[in-house]
Design a protein around this motif. Structure first.
Motif, mmCIF file in Angstrom:
data_model
loop_
_atom_site.group_PDB
_atom_site.id
_atom_site.type_symbol
_atom_site.label_atom_id
_atom_site.label_comp_id
_atom_site.label_asym_id
_atom_site.label_seq_id
_atom_site.Cartn_x
_atom_site.Cartn_y
_atom_site.Cartn_z
ATOM 1 N N ASN A 253 0.832 -1.211 0.000
ATOM 2 C CA ASN A 253 0.000 0.000 0.000
ATOM 3 C C ASN A 253 0.866 1.261 0.000
ATOM 4 N N ARG A 254 1.918 1.256 0.799
ATOM 5 C CA ARG A 254 2.811 2.412 0.871
ATOM 6 C C ARG A 254 3.591 2.560 -0.435
ATOM 7 N N ARG A 255 4.048 1.473 -0.974
ATOM 8 C CA ARG A 255 4.862 1.500 -2.195
ATOM 9 C C ARG A 255 4.059 2.000 -3.395
ATOM 10 N N LEU A 256 2.792 1.568 -3.490
ATOM 11 C CA LEU A 256 1.958 1.930 -4.630
ATOM 12 C C LEU A 256 1.081 3.156 -4.366
ATOM 13 N N GLY A 257 1.147 3.706 -3.152
ATOM 14 C CA GLY A 257 0.344 4.867 -2.817
ATOM 15 C C GLY A 257 -1.145 4.582 -2.863
ATOM 16 N N GLN A 258 -1.548 3.406 -2.346
ATOM 17 C CA GLN A 258 -2.951 2.994 -2.407
ATOM 18 C C GLN A 258 -3.489 2.764 -0.999
ATOM 19 N N ASN A 259 -4.807 2.585 -0.902
ATOM 20 C CA ASN A 259 -5.431 2.321 0.395
ATOM 21 C C ASN A 259 -5.799 0.845 0.514
ATOM 22 N N GLU A 260 -6.452 0.503 1.646
ATOM 23 C CA GLU A 260 -6.795 -0.887 1.912
ATOM 24 C C GLU A 260 -7.803 -1.433 0.906
ATOM 25 N N LEU A 261 -8.677 -0.553 0.401
ATOM 26 C CA LEU A 261 -9.669 -1.000 -0.576
ATOM 27 C C LEU A 261 -8.997 -1.529 -1.838
ATOM 28 N N TRP A 262 -7.985 -0.801 -2.307
ATOM 29 C CA TRP A 262 -7.266 -1.239 -3.499
ATOM 30 C C TRP A 262 -6.616 -2.596 -3.261
#
Length: 416
Positions: A253-262
């Motif tokens: 999530n941190r690496r791809l700049g995404q949230n838990e939903l993604w």
């Protein structure tokens, strides 16, 4: 013409119900352990460590018990009674979680559950194999796995909603979100129990020759590896590869700049691809052969796994997981069907349990190995997964022979 035995369809629907209920626990148990409901002696371990033990304990006990359960069903020439035993234990243990208030109780319930479910999985697969014929085994395995994965994919989504929206009052009975999830998980097992009781029967055993001793054949009769053992190794390597991301949610999530939903969508993409493709691929293997699909799936698994260590956006990870799901669909049902073709009559429970055991071990080893390997670089777990997929492809290609020699509906031509 492709057909599904009524009893296979009933087993598939039953497996969907108990898979949905059991997969509730993947989401609910970690939340339950850290919610404050569980108290008492934690043996000096953190809640996170206890969670890891509870989740892994089920996988390891379940996997290692499966060959024994399969062997017992072969010796007794009865599958249904063992399936019902496992479903009964699953229903009781799912309900028991709502009564647990200490860490030792939680661990004990999960351990009993892992052993109990081990009776259901190999005996169900063996019964599907017994009920299928050489002409439709791939299609039947595909249908069975499609329903199983539907339940497995839907369970965590429903569980998260139940816990989030609780507490509830039903018929004057107050229950928390956790309790409602445990009750529904138990209900799923009871529905499966009823379906198997009413609609499933053991096939007649004609000239079955169950093994007199429990053993795992590693070497083949002509040298090299035994083909069923080889397929089990390929299933192990595949399961490890697809489970690598489970431990890396926060890092990804941190690496791809995404949230838990993604992340949830990416995780589910693998299951969705499997649901869409298991049945048509299984049917295709009945006509065109099984080995080529398995090898193609393992080859496709190599880039689909490795690329996950290098993607830079959520969409790229989603595509990689979808391709990985396609690869898994090309391997799992065809491998079970091919092993079923090879399995000696009266020993399918023992022999097919090697594949289900291997897959279960892989899903437990994958998260553990990625948590260790990521210390050497984010790409390393996925590169190792790619190497395992390549090894699996090479083993199947060199050690396994095709069992389907000609389309079942093929007609002789003037040249024949």
């Amino acid at each position: 013409m492709f057909s599904v035995d009524r009893r296979v369809l009933a087993l598939a629907i039953a497996r969907m119900a108990d898979s949905a209920g059991n997969s509730f626990l993947i989401i609910v148990l970690p939340l339950y352990i850290t919610s404050g409901v569980i108290t008492g002696n934690s043996f000096g371990l953190t809640a996170t460590a206890i969670t890891g033990i509870v989740l892994s304990l089920f996988g390891f006990l379940n996997s290692f018990t499966q060959p024994f359960a399969g062997y017992l069903s072969d010796k007794s020439e009865r599958r249904k009674v063992f399936i019902l035993l496992g479903l009964g234990i699953l229903a009781v243990t799912n309900f028991s979680f709502s009564l647990a208030s200490s860490y030792p109780a939680l661990v004990a319930i999960r351990a009993v559950q892992g052993i109990g479910v081990a009776f259901t999985i190999p005996c169900t697969i063996a019964l599907v194999n017994d009920l299928a014929s050489d002409e439709n085994r791939g299609g039947n395995m595909g249908v069975f796995n499609t329903f199983r994965l539907l339940g497995f994919g839907a369970g965590p989504i429903a569980a998260g909603a139940l816990v989030h929206n609780g507490p509830y009052t039903v018929a004057g009975i107050h229950m928390t979100g956790f309790e409602s999830a445990f009750y529904i998980a138990s209900l799923g097992a009871l529905i499966s129990f009823a379906l198997v009781t009413l609609l499933v029967s053991d096939p007649e055993q004609a000239d079955a020759e169950a093994a007199d001793d429990f053993s795992i054949t590693i070497l083949g009769s002509r040298g090299g590896l035994d083909p069923i053992f080889t397929l089990a190794l390929a299933s192990l390597f595949m399961a490890i590869s697809i489970a690598l991301i489970s431990t890396l949610e926060t890092t990804i999530n941190r690496r791809l700049g995404q949230n838990e939903l993604w992340f949830g969508i990416e995780f589910a993409a693998f299951v969705l691809a499997q649901v869409a493709l298991q049945t048509p691929i299984g049917r295709a293997t009945d006509r065109y052969g099984r080995k080529q699909f398995i090898v193609a799936g393992l080859v496709l698994l190599i880039p689909a796994t490795v690329v996950q260590g290098f993607v830079g956006t959520p969409v790229e990870m989603l595509i990689a997981r979808l391709v990985q799901g396609v690869a898994g669909a090309l391997v799992f049902a065809p491998a079970l069907a091919l092993a079923g073709d090879i399995a000696r009559k009266g020993q399918s429970g023992t022999q097919l349990s090697l594949l289900t055991m291997a897959f279960g071990l892989g899903t437990a080893i994958g998260p553990l190995s990625s948590g260790f390997l990521v210390k050497f670089g984010f790409q390393v777990p996925f590169e190792v997964g790619g190497v395992l997929a390549a090894l699996g492809a090479a083993l199947v290609y060199t050690q396994v022979e095709e069992t389907v020699t000609k389309p079942p509906d093929a007609r002789p031509t003037p040249q024949d």
